[in-house]
Write an enzyme that holds these catalytic residues in place. Structure first.
Site, PDB file in Angstrom:
ATOM      1  N   GLU A 180     -10.169 -18.417  -3.555  1.00  0.00           N
ATOM      2  CA  GLU A 180      -9.802 -17.109  -4.096  1.00  0.00           C
ATOM      3  C   GLU A 180      -8.352 -17.168  -4.603  1.00  0.00           C
ATOM      4  O   GLU A 180      -7.433 -17.396  -3.827  1.00  0.00           O
ATOM      5  CB  GLU A 180      -9.919 -16.062  -2.988  1.00  0.00           C
ATOM      6  CG  GLU A 180      -9.639 -14.660  -3.470  1.00  0.00           C
ATOM      7  CD  GLU A 180      -9.672 -13.631  -2.345  1.00  0.00           C
ATOM      8  OE1 GLU A 180      -9.101 -13.899  -1.273  1.00  0.00           O
ATOM      9  OE2 GLU A 180     -10.255 -12.561  -2.559  1.00  0.00           O
ATOM     10  N   CYS A 233     -10.660  -7.824  -3.996  1.00  0.00           N
ATOM     11  CA  CYS A 233     -11.466  -8.764  -3.195  1.00  0.00           C
ATOM     12  C   CYS A 233     -12.786  -9.060  -3.864  1.00  0.00           C
ATOM     13  O   CYS A 233     -13.281 -10.177  -3.809  1.00  0.00           O
ATOM     14  CB  CYS A 233     -11.685  -8.185  -1.810  1.00  0.00           C
ATOM     15  SG  CYS A 233     -12.315  -6.507  -1.860  1.00  0.00           S
TER      16      CYS A 233
HETATM   17  P1  NAD Z   1      -3.084 -10.222   4.624  1.00  0.00           P
HETATM   18  O1  NAD Z   1      -4.142 -10.749   5.518  1.00  0.00           O
HETATM   19  O2  NAD Z   1      -1.877 -11.029   4.415  1.00  0.00           O
HETATM   20  O3  NAD Z   1      -2.564  -8.811   5.127  1.00  0.00           O
HETATM   21  C1  NAD Z   1      -3.464  -7.754   5.408  1.00  0.00           C
HETATM   22  C2  NAD Z   1      -2.846  -6.880   6.478  1.00  0.00           C
HETATM   23  O4  NAD Z   1      -2.766  -7.634   7.680  1.00  0.00           O
HETATM   24  C3  NAD Z   1      -1.419  -6.407   6.190  1.00  0.00           C
HETATM   25  O5  NAD Z   1      -1.253  -5.090   6.666  1.00  0.00           O
HETATM   26  C4  NAD Z   1      -0.569  -7.365   7.011  1.00  0.00           C
HETATM   27  O6  NAD Z   1       0.669  -6.834   7.381  1.00  0.00           O
HETATM   28  C5  NAD Z   1      -1.451  -7.571   8.220  1.00  0.00           C
HETATM   29  N1  NAD Z   1      -1.189  -8.799   8.971  1.00  0.00           N
HETATM   30  C6  NAD Z   1      -0.624  -9.945   8.548  1.00  0.00           C
HETATM   31  N2  NAD Z   1      -0.545 -10.841   9.552  1.00  0.00           N
HETATM   32  C7  NAD Z   1      -1.091 -10.252  10.640  1.00  0.00           C
HETATM   33  C8  NAD Z   1      -1.330 -10.672  11.966  1.00  0.00           C
HETATM   34  N3  NAD Z   1      -0.997 -11.879  12.390  1.00  0.00           N
HETATM   35  N4  NAD Z   1      -1.955  -9.819  12.804  1.00  0.00           N
HETATM   36  C9  NAD Z   1      -2.341  -8.591  12.384  1.00  0.00           C
HETATM   37  N5  NAD Z   1      -2.115  -8.136  11.146  1.00  0.00           N
HETATM   38  C10 NAD Z   1      -1.508  -8.951  10.270  1.00  0.00           C
HETATM   39  O7  NAD Z   1      -3.833  -9.881   3.261  1.00  0.00           O
HETATM   40  P2  NAD Z   1      -3.180  -9.334   1.925  1.00  0.00           P
HETATM   41  O8  NAD Z   1      -2.465 -10.463   1.302  1.00  0.00           O
HETATM   42  O9  NAD Z   1      -2.483  -8.057   2.189  1.00  0.00           O
HETATM   43  O10 NAD Z   1      -4.483  -8.970   1.088  1.00  0.00           O
HETATM   44  C11 NAD Z   1      -5.127  -9.893   0.296  1.00  0.00           C
HETATM   45  C12 NAD Z   1      -6.411 -10.353   0.919  1.00  0.00           C
HETATM   46  O11 NAD Z   1      -7.195  -9.228   1.329  1.00  0.00           O
HETATM   47  C13 NAD Z   1      -7.290 -11.105  -0.045  1.00  0.00           C
HETATM   48  O12 NAD Z   1      -7.851 -12.230   0.578  1.00  0.00           O
HETATM   49  C14 NAD Z   1      -8.371 -10.096  -0.395  1.00  0.00           C
HETATM   50  O13 NAD Z   1      -9.561 -10.650  -0.855  1.00  0.00           O
HETATM   51  C15 NAD Z   1      -8.524  -9.359   0.878  1.00  0.00           C
HETATM   52  N6  NAD Z   1      -9.116  -8.032   0.661  1.00  0.00           N
HETATM   53  C16 NAD Z   1     -10.414  -7.810   1.037  1.00  0.00           C
HETATM   54  C17 NAD Z   1     -11.011  -6.586   0.813  1.00  0.00           C
HETATM   55  C18 NAD Z   1     -12.430  -6.309   1.227  1.00  0.00           C
HETATM   56  O14 NAD Z   1     -12.810  -5.158   1.308  1.00  0.00           O
HETATM   57  N7  NAD Z   1     -13.247  -7.314   1.497  1.00  0.00           N
HETATM   58  C19 NAD Z   1     -10.292  -5.573   0.195  1.00  0.00           C
HETATM   59  C20 NAD Z   1      -8.970  -5.833  -0.169  1.00  0.00           C
HETATM   60  C21 NAD Z   1      -8.396  -7.074   0.075  1.00  0.00           C
END
Ligand code: NAD
Length: 490
Positions: free
Chosen positions: A392, A293
């Site tokens: 991003e 991220c």
């Molecule tokens: P994502 O939002 O697709 O998934 C994150 C989590 O949310 C997963 O466990 C997923 O199963 C869950 N999820 C998906 N849909 C949901 C819903 N409707 N309700 C509740 N939970 C749900 O993200 P990703 O693709 O796993 O991760 C990538 C993103 O995460 C990037 O945008 C990245 O920048 C961000 N990220 C941010 C940080 C930070 O600390 N700021 C750290 C790591 C990743």
């Protein structure tokens, strides 16, 4: 593929949910197949958690909070976390192999994640009994105490890019503060979290203090975010899902921390120590294949040195190799095919905008067939308004944009909806402080850059990067609220 690699993992791994200290299949018995991004092979099966499983996990957490877990002193909670830290450290090699197969990250990064996880548990374990409240001077006839208390049952929704580190920073802090927890790992990278939860059980965490429900975001994740028995939610993931989670939480009037995405800039002034800067400028985007991220995904370079820096970065990009995570490549595969397509799609859109890739790595010739590998790409010059400067990508794609003076550098650096991290490179001490203090970002680095690092350092975003802070002591405070006691004594 070489068949020694990966052979150290048991074949046909099957993981169930952990609810109330018990391994429990999903309520309807359904499982999800887990494919390794390394070669697309079937690696394991995990429970496809349901809303009912979430319900049961929340009930188990509540029982722990009201029971054995809630009765522990802060010191006892801290000691358990310290024991877990030692157990994680002792299993670091096993966790690293599991992570590299599940997530695709190079083994050295997986190992670093396991060690960071141990350190999070150590940090928060040792902080558990040092978090205390205040006494407030008020009427002479009253004693006022402000106690720091846990929220109660906390929900933790974790992404796939750093499962162990994000577990450590959110669950470590929540447990240290006395909350009981329910974790929903990402469907693409649940295995190390499940293994660590097993270690927590082995070192003696009371049943229900740490519950894990795996499964899809739209079922298990959504059920957790909307559950009325959850008192606080920690979400790390994409901005779009963050909106859904916060909206669901709002209906229950509970707080959330949102740790979302970024488009972090590194600003390179013409007096920068380039020898020092160059490896970091490249590593800040290549680490974890750009799936970080706080990746340094934009270079802003002062015009006078623009071409020299761009040439030097392009040369370094030319040497990068994506390959099997256990052969120490610069980067492993992307997490899944959707992510691979997303990165390739962004590059295609960049080309359609007329942008040029001026430095390109390669996929190692021995990278396994069926893995989700992409070649790292460096594009320059890229206008600030370009989609590649604004959105991003979450992959190994770096862009460079020239700037003229300090004011323009600050405007461009702050010129996206995100605000997670920033880097400033200059030998001018006053300028470095001035520019760093003008950055709209949760972490600003001067003459260094630490994508994702810093257990002790508060971390979080402005704007579309989210709100609330994790890591450091501030992260511990987030998992508490205050209770004010007003005691009349005269
Ligand atoms: P994502 O939002 O697709 O998934 C994150 C989590 O949310 C997963 O466990 C997923 O199963 C869950 N999820 C998906 N849909 C949901 C819903 N409707 N309700 C509740 N939970 C749900 O993200 P990703 O693709 O796993 O991760 C990538 C993103 O995460 C990037 O945008 C990245 O920048 C961000 N990220 C941010 C940080 C930070 O600390 N700021 C750290 C790591 C990743």
């Amino acid at each position: 593929m070489n068949d020694q690699i990966g052979a150290r993992l048991a074949p046909n791994m099957v993981f169930q949910n952990l609810i109330g200290g018990q391994d429990r299949p999903a309520s309807d018995g359904m499982m999800l197949d887990v494919f390794s991004p390394v070669d697309g092979s079937l690696l394991a099966q995990i429970a496809a958690g349901t809303a009912q499983d979430i319900d049961e996990a929340v009930a188990a957490a509540r029982a722990a909070f009201d029971g054995a877990w809630g009765r522990l002193t802060a010191t006892e909670r801290g000691r358990l976390l310290m024991k877990l830290s030692l157990a994680v450290e002792a299993h670091a090699d096993e966790l690293a192999i599991l992570e590299s197969r599940d997530n695709g990250k190079p083994l050295r990064q997986s190992r670093a994640d396991a060690i960071a996880l141990a350190r999070y548990f150590e940090f928060y374990g040792s902080a558990a009994d040092k978090l205390h409240g205040d006494v407030i001077p008020y009427l002479n006839t009253h004693f006022i105490g402000v106690e720091r208390v846990p929220h109660g049952v906390t929900g933790h929704i974790v992404p796939w890019n750093y499962p162990m580190q994000i577990l450590g920073r959110s669950v470590g802090a929540a447990l240290a503060a006395g909350n009981a927890t329910v974790v929903k790992p990402a469907e693409d990278a649940s295995l190390t979290i499940l293994r660590v939860a097993g270690l927590a059980r082995e070192v003696g965490f009371p049943d229900g203090a740490l519950n894990i429900v795996t499964g899809l975001g739209r079922t298990a994740g959504a059920a957790l975010a909307a559950h009325p028995g959850i008192d606080f939610i920690s979400f790390t993931g994409s901005p779009e899902t963050g909106t859904a989670v916060q909206t669901a939480a709002a209906k229950n009037h509970v707080g959330v921390t949102l740790e979302l995405g970024g488009k972090s800039a590194q600003v390179v002034f013409d007096d920068a120590d380039l020898k020092r800067a160059l490896p970091t400028l490249v590593n800040a985007i290549i680490q974890n294949g750009g799936q970080t991220c706080s990746a340094g995904s934009r270079l802003l370079i002062q015009r006078g040195i623009f071409q020299d820096v761009v040439d030097a970065v392009a040369e370094r990009f030319g040497k990068l190799r994506a390959g099997h995570p256990e052969r120490e490549p610069d980067l492993g595969p992307m997490i899944n095919q959707a992510q691979q397509r997303r990165v390739l799609g962004y590059l295609e859109r960049g080309r359609n905008e007329g942008l040029t890739v001026i430095g390109e790595g390669a996929v190692a010739p021995d990278a396994p067939e069926g893995g989700y590998y992409v070649t790292p790409a460096f594009l320059a010059p890229v206008p600030h308004e370009s989609i590649l400067s604004q959105e991003e990508v979450f992959g190994p794609v770096l862009v460079a944009t020239p700037f003229d003076g300090e004011a323009e550098a600050i405007r461009l650096a702050n010129g996206t909806p995100f605000g997670l991290a920033a880097g400033v490179w200059t030998k001018d001490a006053m300028r470095s402080t001035r520019v760093a203090r003008s950055m709209r970002a949760g972490q600003v680095f001067v003459n260094c850059y630490g994508a994702g690092g810093g257990i002790e350092l508060p971390f979080g975003g402005f704007g579309r990067s989210g709100h609330g802070r994790e890591k450091g002591f501030e992260g511990l405070v987030e998992f508490t609220t205050t209770k004010t006691l007003v005691i009349a004594h005269g």
